[in-house]
Each structure stands twice: as structure tokens, then as C-alpha cells.
Design a protein around this motif. Sequence first.
Motif, PDB file in Angstrom:
ATOM      1  N   SER A  27      35.794  47.991  41.015  1.00  0.00           N
ATOM      2  CA  SER A  27      35.463  46.559  41.015  1.00  0.00           C
ATOM      3  C   SER A  27      34.454  46.201  42.091  1.00  0.00           C
ATOM      4  O   SER A  27      33.572  45.381  41.870  1.00  0.00           O
ATOM      5  N   HIS A  39      51.754  42.980  43.422  1.00  0.00           N
ATOM      6  CA  HIS A  39      51.558  44.254  42.725  1.00  0.00           C
ATOM      7  C   HIS A  39      50.092  44.664  42.866  1.00  0.00           C
ATOM      8  O   HIS A  39      49.207  43.838  42.690  1.00  0.00           O
ATOM      9  N   GLY A  83      48.242  46.301  40.970  1.00  0.00           N
ATOM     10  CA  GLY A  83      47.535  46.443  39.697  1.00  0.00           C
ATOM     11  C   GLY A  83      47.603  47.869  39.215  1.00  0.00           C
ATOM     12  O   GLY A  83      48.235  48.727  39.846  1.00  0.00           O
ATOM     13  N   LYS A 119      42.089  41.993  35.982  1.00  0.00           N
ATOM     14  CA  LYS A 119      42.828  41.006  36.776  1.00  0.00           C
ATOM     15  C   LYS A 119      42.270  39.599  36.601  1.00  0.00           C
ATOM     16  O   LYS A 119      42.965  38.621  36.844  1.00  0.00           O
ATOM     17  N   ASP A 120      40.998  39.495  36.215  1.00  0.00           N
ATOM     18  CA  ASP A 120      40.388  38.164  36.062  1.00  0.00           C
ATOM     19  C   ASP A 120      40.968  37.465  34.845  1.00  0.00           C
ATOM     20  O   ASP A 120      40.886  37.973  33.727  1.00  0.00           O
ATOM     21  N   SER A 133      37.314  42.311  35.982  1.00  0.00           N
ATOM     22  CA  SER A 133      38.279  43.383  35.769  1.00  0.00           C
ATOM     23  C   SER A 133      39.436  42.766  34.999  1.00  0.00           C
ATOM     24  O   SER A 133      39.441  41.559  34.726  1.00  0.00           O
ATOM     25  N   GLU A 175      40.232  50.685  43.058  1.00  0.00           N
ATOM     26  CA  GLU A 175      39.788  49.300  42.828  1.00  0.00           C
ATOM     27  C   GLU A 175      38.543  48.974  43.644  1.00  0.00           C
ATOM     28  O   GLU A 175      37.630  48.300  43.160  1.00  0.00           O
ATOM     29  N   SER A 213      45.994  44.045  35.527  1.00  0.00           N
ATOM     30  CA  SER A 213      46.924  43.300  36.368  1.00  0.00           C
ATOM     31  C   SER A 213      48.337  43.881  36.188  1.00  0.00           C
ATOM     32  O   SER A 213      48.710  44.311  35.098  1.00  0.00           O
ATOM     33  N   GLU A 265      46.819  43.210  31.038  1.00  0.00           N
ATOM     34  CA  GLU A 265      48.044  43.502  31.784  1.00  0.00           C
ATOM     35  C   GLU A 265      48.554  44.870  31.344  1.00  0.00           C
ATOM     36  O   GLU A 265      48.417  45.243  30.178  1.00  0.00           O
ATOM     37  N   ASN A 281      43.821  37.323  34.060  1.00  0.00           N
ATOM     38  CA  ASN A 281      44.837  38.211  33.460  1.00  0.00           C
ATOM     39  C   ASN A 281      44.362  38.796  32.134  1.00  0.00           C
ATOM     40  O   ASN A 281      45.127  38.898  31.175  1.00  0.00           O
TER      41      ASN A 281
END
Length: 283
Positions: free
Chosen positions: A101, A177, A179, A125-126, A123, A97, A171, A131, A128
Motif C-alpha cells: 500500500s 486487527h 488486516g 481496507k478502503d 486497498s 502492507e 480488512s 474483507e 471495507n
Amino acid sequence: MQHKIEIVQTLLEALPYIRKFRDEIVVVKYGGSAQESDELKEKFAQDIVLLHTVGMKPVIVHGGGKKITGLLGDLGIETRFIAGQRVTTREVMRIAEMVLSGEINREIVALLNSQGARAIGLSGKDGNFMEALPKDSENYGYTGVIETIRPEIVTNILDDGFVPVIAPIASGGSLGHPGFNINADLAASRIAVALGARKILFLTDTPGVLNAEGELIGRLSIEQTRRLKEEETIHGGMVPKVDACIEALRGGVKKAHIIDGRVEHSLLLEILTSSGIGTCIEL
Ligand SMILES: Nc1ncnc2c1ncn2[C@@H]1O[C@H](COP(=O)(O)OP(=O)(O)OP(=O)(O)O)[C@@H](O)[C@H]1O
Ligand SMILES: [Mg+2]
């Protein structure tokens, strides 16, 4: 004079392609292997800016395998791959990551902006956006398989005239978590399908898919691909790439190409000229 006529001919040759791809989403997987020299990176950025300026909607998904492996090595952490996909321990996840990222994504965004694009990095995660679930946690750890994509996050960015640059991290859903690390080829194909992309291109460090004699295969059917994988002519990092092409085509993307990111302006050559380069995978 002759030179000027050639320039005009080149522009005219591009016209039908510009028309065909206007307003269409084109996903470009920018392989870590293709991000070698500063000069090539700058040419890549110019290509993206040109495609965007003539009305296409490029979406960039980047890899970074070599850099992750390099940093893991510096830190004395072992790198393991199974069938071209990284085994991601919790420690490897942190490093992956950071590199994807924190370093590569930022660098591509800055590069595109320096050439006049308005790029936005994100990414999975942004918002969500992506997933994932574990691929096989016993063997692969935090290497994930994408479960859900929320395309509206990226379509909003595109509709506002920005160029999205996506790091292949998903995510993990729950708080705390770390990721999931997603193979960037497979992330690119899932994103292309979710966005309804017209075309997907994989920029890498070979001329395309090579046969057992090391010659370029211009067109490749699914059946041929299966055979080449079976006899291990297609191995390592090329396995998820051809799988990603097939997944994209089955999901409705019209064209999937694997092209040489080490050739200057290979993107423009593939998209805007009749010559076409690299390997085109067909259903
Ligand atoms: N039949 C084949 N033809 C061409 N390359 C192949 C073949 N089989 C295996 N490969 C390997 O696949 C590699 C490309 O995949 P690799 O994962 O290394 O790069 P990438 O996907 O572009 O970068 P990243 O993984 O960082 O996103 C080539 O460098 C080559 O060594
Ligand atoms: Mg790869």
C-alpha cells in the motif's frame, strides 16, 4: 509508404477488439515480477492509458512479492512460502502492507497519472472493499482468504472515469486487527468475478505457463492444469496464478490469460491483436 500502410493495418486489426471490449471491465494483475525496469513500467502505463481511452475499464491489481521479500531480508526477517503463498506473521503483515500500500501502489498510481490516466489507489481496507478470514492461521498466520467484496466501491471509481489500482490487502473486520495479506493472483480473480469482468490478464515474468521441457503452453485446459500441478511442473507462484484463472472462468469471466510482462506492450498485443500471446486457460 509501406510503413504507413502497416500502421493503418495495425489500427484496423485492433478495431474489432476495441468494439468488443468497449465498456467492458478488464482486470490486469500486474505482478511484482513484471515491474522490473522503468522502461517496461512506462510502457505498461501507456498500454493502460490507451485501453482506457478507447473505452475499456481497466482495473489493476498488483503484487509485490519480490519487494516484500527484499525488505524482509534487509530487516533480517525470514521469508516462508507454502504452495506459492506467503506465511504472514504479524511482523510480516506490517511490512507487506508498507510495501504494497505504501510503496508499490503509490508508485503505480503516479506512473499512470504521469502518462495521462487518472488513477486512484486503494486497498481492501478502503471502504471495507475486501474483507477476509484467515486461510489457516496456524500455518499461514495473516494470509487471508477473501470473504466479502463490495464491488460498488470500484464500480463507482470506474463510472467516474478513474483507473482503480488495488493493493491485495484485506480488512480483518475488527478494530486493531492488522488486516490480511492476500495472494494478489487470488485477489485479482475474486475482484474480476465480483465486478463482472470480461477478461483477466496476469502479467508475470515468464512467457506463460511452461511445460516440463520449458516450452510455452499456448492453451491449457483445467484437466491439464491439474496434472501439471500434480507432477509439480506448475509450482511456486504459478500455482495460485492458474488457480486464479480457473476461479475467474468458473465465476463467469470469459477469458483468462497469463502473459509475459517483460515483453514491451504485451497487454496491447494480447487484447488488441489477433496474434495473442502467453497462455490462455480454458474451462
Ligand atoms: N510451469 C511453470 N511455468 C512458468 N512459470 C512457473 C511454472 N511453475 C512455476 N513457475 C514460477 O512462477 C513464477 C511466477 O510467479 P511469481 O509469484 O513469482 O510472480 P508474480 O505472481 O508475477 O509476482 P507477484 O507474486 O509479486 O505478484 C515464475 O517466475 C516461475 O518461477
Ligand atoms: Mg505471485
